[in-house]
Structures are given as C-alpha cells and as structure tokens.
Design a protein around this motif. Structure first.
Motif, mmCIF file in Angstrom:
data_model
loop_
_atom_site.group_PDB
_atom_site.id
_atom_site.type_symbol
_atom_site.label_atom_id
_atom_site.label_comp_id
_atom_site.label_asym_id
_atom_site.label_seq_id
_atom_site.Cartn_x
_atom_site.Cartn_y
_atom_site.Cartn_z
ATOM 1 N N ASN A 97 0.824 -1.207 0.000
ATOM 2 C CA ASN A 97 0.000 0.000 0.000
ATOM 3 C C ASN A 97 0.863 1.263 0.000
ATOM 4 O O ASN A 97 0.592 2.236 -0.702
ATOM 5 C CB ASN A 97 -0.934 -0.023 1.220
ATOM 6 N N PHE A 98 1.927 1.209 0.786
ATOM 7 C CA PHE A 98 2.862 2.329 0.868
ATOM 8 C C PHE A 98 3.479 2.627 -0.503
ATOM 9 O O PHE A 98 3.503 3.770 -0.966
ATOM 10 C CB PHE A 98 3.933 1.976 1.918
ATOM 11 N N THR A 101 0.984 3.989 -3.048
ATOM 12 C CA THR A 101 0.730 5.408 -2.791
ATOM 13 C C THR A 101 1.900 6.261 -3.287
ATOM 14 O O THR A 101 1.702 7.269 -3.963
ATOM 15 C CB THR A 101 0.507 5.647 -1.280
ATOM 16 N N ALA A 102 3.118 5.835 -2.957
ATOM 17 C CA ALA A 102 4.294 6.619 -3.340
ATOM 18 C C ALA A 102 4.434 6.713 -4.864
ATOM 19 O O ALA A 102 4.636 7.798 -5.416
ATOM 20 C CB ALA A 102 5.551 5.993 -2.721
ATOM 21 N N LEU B 385 7.799 8.612 5.088
ATOM 22 C CA LEU B 385 6.776 8.567 4.035
ATOM 23 C C LEU B 385 6.917 9.754 3.081
ATOM 24 O O LEU B 385 6.823 9.607 1.867
ATOM 25 C CB LEU B 385 5.371 8.533 4.646
ATOM 26 N N ARG B 388 9.482 9.642 0.432
ATOM 27 C CA ARG B 388 9.185 8.772 -0.725
ATOM 28 C C ARG B 388 8.167 9.445 -1.651
ATOM 29 O O ARG B 388 7.563 8.786 -2.505
ATOM 30 C CB ARG B 388 8.639 7.430 -0.240
ATOM 31 N N GLY B 389 7.915 10.723 -1.408
ATOM 32 C CA GLY B 389 7.041 11.470 -2.312
ATOM 33 C C GLY B 389 5.590 11.512 -1.889
ATOM 34 O O GLY B 389 4.726 11.964 -2.631
ATOM 35 N N ILE B 390 5.285 11.014 -0.684
ATOM 36 C CA ILE B 390 3.899 11.024 -0.208
ATOM 37 C C ILE B 390 3.640 12.348 0.516
ATOM 38 O O ILE B 390 4.348 12.677 1.465
ATOM 39 C CB ILE B 390 3.645 9.815 0.721
ATOM 40 N N VAL B 394 -1.524 13.101 3.148
ATOM 41 C CA VAL B 394 -1.752 11.675 2.857
ATOM 42 C C VAL B 394 -0.967 10.810 3.850
ATOM 43 O O VAL B 394 -1.474 9.817 4.378
ATOM 44 C CB VAL B 394 -1.339 11.338 1.402
ATOM 45 N N MET B 398 -2.351 8.013 6.495
ATOM 46 C CA MET B 398 -1.870 6.623 6.503
ATOM 47 C C MET B 398 -1.461 6.213 7.914
ATOM 48 O O MET B 398 -1.774 5.114 8.381
ATOM 49 C CB MET B 398 -0.655 6.469 5.581
#
Lengths: 252, 428
Positions: A97-98, A101-102, B385, B388-390, B394, B398
């Motif tokens: 899921n991670f 999303t990334a 997170l 990593r571009g999130i 968001v 998560m």
C-alpha cells in the motif's frame, strides 16, 4: 544534476557543515567518506529535507531548481531518493500500500494517471528480483520485524520502484554482512545508468569494492578536504583518516 | 426533568408489574438509585464526566419509534455480514428486523423478556448476579427500569457458528428518549461465542442510552465480545459490562467508540478461576465537543492469570477523553501478569486527555506494568513517508489509520474488520 555551493548547516545551534561544495553530473557515482562526526549524515539529511537542520548559507541546485525551497515530498517526486541508514519500522502500513501510494503520488505530480493494479503488481515482482527480496515481505507492515539486511534491501527495492534520478545512500553498508552487502550492491549496480547519479556515503571502503565510484571525496569538519578516484578510498582503508586530519590541521 | 421522568416511569411500571422476585430486585434498585441520584463530578469516578445536562433534560423511557428503522438498517454495516441479529428499537425487541440463523436449538438466542419466562431457571440463576447495583446509580437505574435486551445461552461444548449482533437503535424522531438495554450472556463450559453490541441512533432529539451487560464465562469457554458505538447527534451513552470468568477461560473484548456526544464505557472483568486470559482493547476518536470516558477494572482474584489492555485515542477539535484503568491484584492472585497501556494522539491544541492508570496489588509475586502516552504523530515515520514522495496530509492519514486499525484488527471477524476500517477512515 546536483550543484552544492559553499553549504553551511547547523542543528540546534551546532555548526556541522562548514562550506561544502560538490558537483554531481548524470551518470556519475560519487563516494563521500570521512571519519565519524565529519558531517556525512548531516549532508544526506539536508539534501532530503529534514526540518531539524537549518541551512545558514550556501546553495543547493538540483536539475536547475533550488532544492532547499522544496518540501521533502517534492524533492522525492522530482527524483531524489534517500536510502536511510536506519530505515524505521511503520506498523500497520503495508509495504504494498505504501509503495502504491508513493508511485502514484509521483505519477500524479508528473501529470500521469495512476498505475493499473496489474501493472503495478508486475512491476513489484520484477523489481523485487533486483535485490532477491522475499515475496512474503511485501504483504507485511513496512519493515516491521525485518532483519537489518532485509531493511536495506527494502530501501534498494523502493529505489528501483521509484526510479529516482539522484540516489543518496546513507551508510547503506552499516550493519550488513557480506552476503547482504553483495545483494544490495548488485541491486544498485543494476539501477545505474547514464541518466542517474549516486551519492554513496560510507565510513568504510568495503562497499566501494562492489559499487565502484567515479569520484571519492573526503569529508572532514563539514567540508570536502580531499577528492580523488577509487584509489583514494583504498589508500584510506590502509592508512585511516589521521593523515588527512594532519594535512588539514597543517594547512589551516 | 430526568429524575422526575424516572420516578413517573417507575410508578407506571409498578402499577403494571406482577409480583415476583424480579420485581423485588427492581424495587431495591430503584431505591438505590433514589438514594444515590445521578453521579456528579464530586464523585472521584466521575471527576471529568459531567452528567448535569442529562439531569436538566426531559426523557421518555417508553416511546414508540416513528422513524424508518428498516431503511436505516438496510444501509448499516451489519447487513453485509452473515450473522444472528437481535434488533431492539427504543428498547423494544423487534422480531421483524431480527434474524436467528443458528440451527442448533439448544443454543438460545432471544430477548430477555421472553427468556425470563421461557428459560426461567437459567435466568434466575444468573440475572443481576454480576452487575453490582450497590453504590452504582446507573446500574441501579438500569435494573429498576430496564426495557429489554439480549439473552444468549450457549450450553456446554457448543460453539455458536455465526456471530451474534445485538443491535440497539434509539429513535428520537419525536421526543428525547431514554433507552435501557440489558443483556445477559451465559457461556457454559467449553463453549464459545462471538458477540457484537452495536448502537445506532436516528432522529434529531436527545438520546440517553444506559446499558448493562452481564457476561458469564464458565470453565474453558471462549468469548469474543465487541462493542461498537455509532450513535450520532445529541447522544449520551453509558455502558456497564461485567464479565465474570471462571477457570481456563479466554475473553477478548474490543470497544470502538466512533461517535457520540458523551460516551462512558465501564468495563469490568472478574477473574474467578486460574489460567484465565483477558484482553481489553479500545479505540476512541472523538471530534467537536464530544467526550469519551473509558473506565476499566480487572479483578485478578485467582493465581496464574493474564490480562492485557491497550486503549488508543485520536483526539480532534475540542474533544475530551478520560481513561481510567484499574487493575486489582487480590492477595491470592500470585503469578499474575497484568499489562496496561493507553496511547493518545492529539490532532488539535484544544483537545484534552485525562489518563489515569491505577494498580492495586496485594500479592507479592506478580508482573504488572502500565503506561500512558499523549502526543502528536511521530516525526520519523512522517519523514520517511514524505521522503518517498507522499504528501504530508496523505502520510498523516496513513499513519493515523495504521494507529487506529491496530485496535480494529483485534476483532476476529475479518469481514467486519474491513467494514469498520472503512468507517474509521471516513472519520479521519
């Protein structure tokens, strides 16, 4: 690709980087070596955008843009990737899921549609092979209960999934046995190409036997005090860092 | 006002009731309530939870429902799960909306009013034996004026195949309503059951729900008990659950408080035999000016038992949470292992958490720990997170989902967990 000019940075009032300059072009691998406390991890933290570090002067230009103005997520979506020295465990967030999303957040940023689920799974399977990652790991929570070696392999797996332009590897070799080191290095070598660049931060020469650098820089007291090719790393392995320290002290 | 409403309701009840032992207990309970009155903040156990607003409101304790309960239930999550369903609307059993799919006739899944005559022997043996009324105003009130509730009896060696949903819907479409459900669950030796209490509301007036659960787990039995609170709007909810465990029993309890103006959960375990395992999990995520108060108590009365408790809160807006976890290790309860944790994430500067772990240990060879944390989301996972571009929002979602899902996943019905995780996600 990356141009660092006279960079000074501190944390909690303590000066760590004292005028660091470095040029990295596409297709190059640069190794940054240095004794403990030289500022190696600070450099990677500043480049990735950790808020606790304050840049007091100098500039960092990445692909023509001011990197220091960007949020950590924008840096990542512009193609910068930090492989952490100590990847943390995030219970409850599944690896799949991670990554989905990334990958899709990056695609959104670039104006692309989200990946189809089947394409994404296919890509995951392919990229896992780069580091011979166990298939069962991706259904688990991110890094939860992973061994040290599995965590580092997961970093390189993520790197493969996100296809960055500039990869910063922060002491990736620390805590790895020789087999894990070879797996991780093989993964990195498969990712090397003429369009991307690597900044390999390490204390020991060992890693550079596997990931062969084009340039080796020695970081000491927050500056690059010596640069050379891979032979410099070998010299450091034999002689240690003391002779460099003496050279620096003599010149100052 | 509430006290007068109760008095009237009790007088009406007495006029109609037949003379029986049950009535005597009700009479006794009513007098106890009259003596105690509603708890005030001067009472240490109610220091942070003020019921004054209830005292100043008129409530009807016997009223019909005019809302479209059937349509409401059709969209509810329990409709998506194959299960036994006992449905109560404003405290009255609704046979039409209920459904018993269990085939074994020796397992009784019915309503309390019916069980009182049909299974009188079992009823009289257990009813009112576990939930204490002395010095407990709200238990007394429930005992005096209870409407109806679930009655579940699982005989020796039987496993209830499908989960049992006990659904309470408070319909305040016309007036403010007072509902007092009362559930009695008896799980005999080596038997097992999954129970899910669910609370919903419809209508725009106030709702005051005052529940008492008595759960008896005989030797070697296994009980899964979940309580899911989703009453919205002006809803006040007090729940008292007494779980009584005999030797070699396993009880896993999960309380999810997803909504409600004021919710007080009182969860009491009494470990009456050796080698019991008791698990207590809770999640609360109040918003606005809502208050959630979890008071738990585990009585280790016998040696060699384990209890493990984890309550988590996500606090929004100006909400308030109270956590009070008491572990009593009695003199004889050597080799007790008792663990307790309360973790809170504050998403707003104006939210408040009052947390108080309490250990009272009278045995000398025990392992007990407790701890509480109140803070923001950790920076490190957030940075990981984002790196990593999130995006930050968001990433936050998560991490909050992961924090909350950890509790939802203690429920042993995968399809229910999935549906609840969707509900949780909507709230964040």
């Amino acid at each position: 690709m990356l141009s660092i000019k006279d960079l000074k940075a501190e944390i909690e009032g303590k000066k760590i980087l004292n005028g660091l300059s470095l040029e990295v072009k596409a297709g190059e691998v640069h190794a940054i070596m240095g004794p403990n406390g030289a500022g190696k991890s600070t450099l990677s933290s500043v480049l990735a955008g950790r808020a606790e570090y304050e840049v007091t002067s100098g500039s960092v230009t990445y692909e023509g843009k001011n990197l220091l103005d960007m949020s950590p997520e924008d840096r990542a979506r512009e193609g910068l990737f930090l492989a952490f020295q100590y990847p943390i465990e995030i219970p409850g967030v599944s690896t799949t899921n991670f990554l989905k999303t990334a990958v899709n957040e990056k695609r959104k940023y670039l104006g692309l549609d989200p990946m189809e689920a089947t394409d994404f799974l296919k890509m995951m399977r392919e990229k896992m092979d780069y580091v011979e990652m166990d298939k069962s790991l991706i259904s688990r929570s991110l890094n939860e209960g992973f061994s040290g070696g599995e965590k580092k392999r997961n970093e390189v797996f993520q790197m493969a999934m996100l296809e960055p332009k500039l990869c910063i590897m922060d002491e990736t070799d620390s805590g790895l046995d020789i087999d894990a080191l070879r797996l991780v290095s093989n993964g990195v070598n498969k990712l090397r190409n003429k369009d991307n660049a690597f900044l390999v931060i390490t204390h020991y020469q060992r890693l550079l036997d596997y990931i062969v650098p084009d340039f080796v820089h020695v970081l000491y007291k927050g500056r690059i005090v010596k640069s050379g090719d891979k032979e410099l790393a070998k010299e450091l392995e034999v002689k240690g860092y003391d002779w460099i320290k003496q050279e620096v002290e003599a010149n100052s | 006002m509430l006290i007068e409403n109760i008095k009237t309701a009790f007088t009406q009840y007495k006029d109609q009731a037949e003379v029986s032992g049950f009535s005597a207990l009700r009479e006794q309970a009513y007098h106890e309530f009259e003596k105690l009155g509603l708890p005030t903040t001067k009472n240490e156990e109610w220091k942070y939870t003020n019921l004054k607003v209830l005292a100043n409101t008129n409530f009807e304790s016997t009223c019909l429902s005019s809302g479209n309960v059937k349509a409401f239930l059709q969209n509810a999550l329990l409709n998506k799960i194959t299960a036994n369903k006992l449905v109560f609307v404003n405290g009255t059993f609704n046979a039409e909306l209920s459904e018993i799919i269990e085939k074994d006739n020796s397992i009784y899944i019915t309503n309390l009013a019916k069980a009182r005559s049909l299974h009188a022997e079992i009823f009289n043996q257990h009813f009112g034996k576990y939930a204490n009324i002395e010095n407990n105003a709200l238990n007394s009130l429930n005992t005096a004026l209870l409407s109806d509730g679930a009655f579940v009896y699982v005989p020796t060696n039987k496993t209830v195949e499908f989960p049992i949903f006990i659904v309470n819907i408070a319909d305040s479409s016309d007036v403010n309503v007072l509902n007092q459900p009362r559930n009695l669950i008896i799980v005999e030796k080596s038997a097992s059951v999954h129970l899910i209490e669910m609370y919903y509301s419809l209508g725009s007036n106030s709702v005051f729900t005052n529940v008492v659960n008595e759960i008896y787990a005989n030797e070697n039995s296994h009980v899964e008990h979940y309580k899911i609170q989703q009453q919205e709007g002006e809803s006040y909810h007090n729940n008292f659950t007494q779980i009584f465990q005999e030797a070699n029993t396993n009880v896993n309890h999960v309380t999810l408080t997803l909504d409600g103006t004021l919710v007080r959960n009182n969860l009491h375990f009494y470990l009456n035999g050796q080698n019991c395992n008791s698990l207590l999990y809770g999640l609360y995520m109040p918003h606005g000016n809502c208050l959630v108060d979890n008071h738990t108590r585990v009585d280790h009365a016998q040696p060699n038992c384990n209890s493990n408790e984890l309550y988590k809160g996500i606090m929004m807006d100006k909400s308030v949470a109270v956590f009070n976890g008491k572990i009593m290790v009695h003199l004889d309860a050597q080799k007790t292992n008792a663990y307790q944790r309360n973790q809170n994430i504050l998403l707003s500067d104006e939210a408040t958490v009052n947390t108080k772990p309490q250990l009272e240990i009278f045995a000398d060879d025990v392992k007990c720990t407790h701890g509480a944390t109140i803070g923001q989301l950790d920076e490190e996972p957030m940075f990981y997170l984002r790196s990593r571009g999130i995006p930050e929002d968001v990433a936050r979602k998560m991490l909050l989902n992961a924090f909350a899902d950890d509790i939802a996943e203690k429920i042993k019905i995968p399809e229910l967990v999935k549906l609840l995780e969707e509900e949780i996600e909507k709230k964040l």
